[in-house]
Enzyme design. Structure first.
Site, PDB file in Angstrom:
ATOM      1  N   CYS A 193      -6.146   2.493   5.464  1.00  0.00           N
ATOM      2  CA  CYS A 193      -6.942   0.957   5.825  1.00  0.00           C
ATOM      3  C   CYS A 193      -6.254   0.539   7.321  1.00  0.00           C
ATOM      4  O   CYS A 193      -5.538   1.226   7.523  1.00  0.00           O
ATOM      5  CB  CYS A 193      -6.626   0.182   4.729  1.00  0.00           C
ATOM      6  SG  CYS A 193      -5.101  -0.630   4.905  1.00  0.00           S
ATOM      7  N   GLU A 200       0.985   4.079   1.948  1.00  0.00           N
ATOM      8  CA  GLU A 200       1.499   4.337   3.025  1.00  0.00           C
ATOM      9  C   GLU A 200       2.678   3.531   3.439  1.00  0.00           C
ATOM     10  O   GLU A 200       3.610   3.835   3.966  1.00  0.00           O
ATOM     11  CB  GLU A 200       0.246   4.434   4.008  1.00  0.00           C
ATOM     12  CG  GLU A 200      -0.588   5.382   3.768  1.00  0.00           C
ATOM     13  CD  GLU A 200      -1.812   5.023   3.114  1.00  0.00           C
ATOM     14  OE1 GLU A 200      -3.134   5.394   3.388  1.00  0.00           O
ATOM     15  OE2 GLU A 200      -1.716   3.837   2.367  1.00  0.00           O
ATOM     16  N   HIS A 227       0.874  -1.017  -0.051  1.00  0.00           N
ATOM     17  CA  HIS A 227       0.018   0.026  -0.060  1.00  0.00           C
ATOM     18  C   HIS A 227       0.883   1.141  -0.143  1.00  0.00           C
ATOM     19  O   HIS A 227       2.109   1.226   0.354  1.00  0.00           O
ATOM     20  CB  HIS A 227      -1.046  -0.077   1.247  1.00  0.00           C
ATOM     21  CG  HIS A 227      -1.970  -0.941   1.063  1.00  0.00           C
ATOM     22  ND1 HIS A 227      -2.938  -0.796   1.875  1.00  0.00           N
ATOM     23  CD2 HIS A 227      -2.066  -2.085   0.616  1.00  0.00           C
ATOM     24  CE1 HIS A 227      -4.050  -1.836   1.720  1.00  0.00           C
ATOM     25  NE2 HIS A 227      -3.305  -2.769   0.711  1.00  0.00           N
ATOM     26  N   CYS A 273      -2.618  -0.020   7.159  1.00  0.00           N
ATOM     27  CA  CYS A 273      -1.674   1.068   6.994  1.00  0.00           C
ATOM     28  C   CYS A 273      -1.819   1.847   8.432  1.00  0.00           C
ATOM     29  O   CYS A 273      -1.027   2.571   8.702  1.00  0.00           O
ATOM     30  CB  CYS A 273      -2.077   1.910   5.746  1.00  0.00           C
ATOM     31  SG  CYS A 273      -1.719   1.123   4.086  1.00  0.00           S
TER      32      CYS A 273
END
Length: 158
Positions: free
Chosen positions: A85, A57, A55, A88
């Site tokens: 999410c 991040e 992801h 993250c």
């Protein structure tokens, strides 16, 4: 919120579009900033790397920590194109930046089929009630390693 905050958020949004346009993954971007300078950037690369943890991040946090030679991001701000999410969010809390700015929220993500509500619901359940079976195994053999950690005077606590 400052002009610099707007600039860094626009960069996160630009990265989200760049990653999406290059078919790297979903439309998510992130930057880590320290002392008014971008330290690291990331965009979602889940499908291109076949890595569910890739992801934006997480990628930006990993890069920032490497560049800063630290496992924490004290003094840093994270700008992300979407509310993080659960994974993250966990990574952000472990990294301990000073602040996080986000553009779209979880409802916006759900509207394009990135719905984290299932994971949040799973986290509320007892481990035995979750949809993926979890079974404890060899706890007695693993506990001495934890004790060794606890008694290690040179372990770096985090």
């Amino acid at each position: 919120m400052t002009e610099q905050d707007l600039k860094f958020m626009r960069r996160a949004i630009e990265l989200a579009e760049k990653g999406m346009d290059s078919n790297a993954g979903g439309p998510f971007g992130a930057v880590v900033v320290k002392d008014g300078e971008i330290v690291a950037e990331g965009f979602n690369q889940v499908t291109s790397k076949n890595d569910p943890t890739a992801h934006a991040e997480v990628i930006a946090i990993r890069e920032a920590c490497q560049k800063l030679n630290s496992f924490q991001l004290k003094g840093c701000t994270v700008y992300t194109s979407c509310e993080p999410c659960p994974m993250c969010l966990g990574a952000i809390y472990w990294a301990r930046p000073d602040r996080v700015f986000y553009a779209c929220d979880h409802r916006d993500a759900a509207a394009i089929d990135f719905d984290d509500s299932f994971i949040y619901q799973e986290l509320k359940l007892e481990i035995t009630d979750r949809s993926i079976p979890f079974s404890q195994l060899l706890r007695a053999e693993a506990l001495p390693v934890f004790e060794k950690w606890r008694n290690n005077g040179q372990a770096i606590k985090y």
